[in-house]
Design a protein around this motif. Structure first.
Motif, PDB file in Angstrom:
ATOM      1  N   TRP A 131      84.587  86.354  45.072  1.00  0.00           N
ATOM      2  CA  TRP A 131      84.976  84.939  45.136  1.00  0.00           C
ATOM      3  C   TRP A 131      83.919  84.121  45.872  1.00  0.00           C
ATOM      4  N   LEU A 132      83.493  84.601  47.031  1.00  0.00           N
ATOM      5  CA  LEU A 132      82.432  83.899  47.756  1.00  0.00           C
ATOM      6  C   LEU A 132      81.139  83.896  46.953  1.00  0.00           C
ATOM      7  N   GLY A 133      80.891  84.981  46.224  1.00  0.00           N
ATOM      8  CA  GLY A 133      79.655  85.113  45.465  1.00  0.00           C
ATOM      9  C   GLY A 133      79.534  84.150  44.302  1.00  0.00           C
ATOM     10  N   HIS A 170      81.828  76.013  51.531  1.00  0.00           N
ATOM     11  CA  HIS A 170      83.070  75.382  51.978  1.00  0.00           C
ATOM     12  C   HIS A 170      83.513  74.291  51.008  1.00  0.00           C
ATOM     13  N   ARG A 171      82.555  73.526  50.542  1.00  0.00           N
ATOM     14  CA  ARG A 171      82.879  72.394  49.674  1.00  0.00           C
ATOM     15  C   ARG A 171      83.361  72.846  48.303  1.00  0.00           C
ATOM     16  N   ALA A 172      83.058  74.092  47.917  1.00  0.00           N
ATOM     17  CA  ALA A 172      83.531  74.607  46.631  1.00  0.00           C
ATOM     18  C   ALA A 172      85.045  74.673  46.574  1.00  0.00           C
ATOM     19  N   GLY A 173      85.674  74.788  47.730  1.00  0.00           N
ATOM     20  CA  GLY A 173      87.122  74.677  47.801  1.00  0.00           C
ATOM     21  C   GLY A 173      87.877  75.914  47.372  1.00  0.00           C
ATOM     22  N   PRO A 224      83.693  89.994  54.475  1.00  0.00           N
ATOM     23  CA  PRO A 224      84.516  88.786  54.608  1.00  0.00           C
ATOM     24  C   PRO A 224      85.993  89.086  54.793  1.00  0.00           C
ATOM     25  N   ALA A 225      86.675  88.099  55.363  1.00  0.00           N
ATOM     26  CA  ALA A 225      88.137  88.017  55.325  1.00  0.00           C
ATOM     27  C   ALA A 225      88.451  86.735  54.575  1.00  0.00           C
ATOM     28  N   ALA A 226      87.914  86.632  53.369  1.00  0.00           N
ATOM     29  CA  ALA A 226      87.834  85.372  52.628  1.00  0.00           C
ATOM     30  C   ALA A 226      89.210  84.857  52.217  1.00  0.00           C
TER      31      ALA A 226
END
Length: 261
Positions: A46-48, A90-93, A185-187
């Motif tokens: 997800w972060l990727g 962060h802005r990707a939401g 991460p703990a995304a």
């Protein structure tokens, strides 16, 4: 796997640097941790979508295999690139506060069930569950609960859910390729100030450059520095649970600062 080099252990899992049959270098975590590995893999993927993270090569019931990230010394230029990248992440939401996968921080489970707003999510899914695990004196518990009652009042301007790392201390930023690469991460969908407060808690090389570039890309809301202790309550509670009373003073100092907001 063609070869494997033992790198020790962390949180009860064996760590290896390996070479696959096709020649790719990988980082391997081994242990009976299927839910933890699945959660980490989901968060990395997800972060990727937005940020630099290791590729998930395999996420199985007893191992997590990631692409190897070659480390390099941090630099001011890399810190600035990382700051801009973090702001864009962060802005990707996120669809909401929470995540559709179970959460973990180290080996501790975290409830990622969505909540309607961030103060409610932070109180019910992060702070209060770890307060119950921390075995603090009754007077300390009462003080933390008083701070929790103030979350909605002191959380600052309402912001949409941000796509956050969730455990962003310096050990989870690898310097590589001229920027920072996010690991472990703990995304979840959370408040972006949580990641900034975590960086502040344990420090990061060239942190002033990271924050300066972040502000240029997407300035935090006014007063965010005063709210840093609010966002540090959860990681400090995690450390009390994992490592005991050595972190109690830091936690209670943050609680008193929240009550003073």
């Amino acid at each position: 796997m063609r070869s494997a080099e033992d790198l020790g252990a962390s949180h009860g899992r064996r760590l290896q640097r390996g070479v696959l049959e096709d020649g790719r270098e990988v980082f391997v975590k081994i242990g009976a941790a299927s839910e933890v590995f699945a959660s980490e893999a989901a968060g990395l993927r997800w972060l990727g979508e937005v940020a630099d993270v290791p590729e998930v090569v395999e996420a199985g019931p007893d191992r997590l295999v990631l692409s190897w990230v070659p480390a390099e010394p941090p630099s001011a230029a890399a810190a600035e690139r990382f700051g801009r990248s973090l702001a864009r992440l962060h802005r990707a939401g996120a669809p909401g506060f929470g995540a559709p996968w179970p959460g973990f921080i180290a080996t501790l489970p975290m409830d990622n069930t969505p909540a309607g707003d961030w103060p409610a999510f932070y109180a019910s899914r992060r702070v209060l569950p770890f307060l119950r695990m921390a075995r603090l004196p009754a007077a300390d518990v009462a003080l933390v609960e008083r701070a929790v009652e103030r979350f909605a009042e002191v959380a600052g301007p309402v912001e949409p859910p941000a796509r956050i790392h969730g455990d962003l201390w310096s050990g989870n930023v690898l310097w590589s390729g001229g920027s920072g690469v996010l690991i472990d991460p703990a995304a979840h969908g959370g408040h972006r100030e949580t990641d900034l407060a975590m960086l502040d808690l344990f420090g990061l090389p060239y942190l002033d450059r990271v924050l300066g570039a972040y502000r240029e890309e997407w300035p935090p809301a006014d007063g965010w520095r005063e709210r840093v202790p609010l966002h540090q309550l959860h990681p400090l509670l995690v450390h009390v649970v994992l490592f005991g009373g050595a972190y109690r003073d830091g936690l209670m100092n943050a609680v008193r600062r929240v009550l003073a907001l």
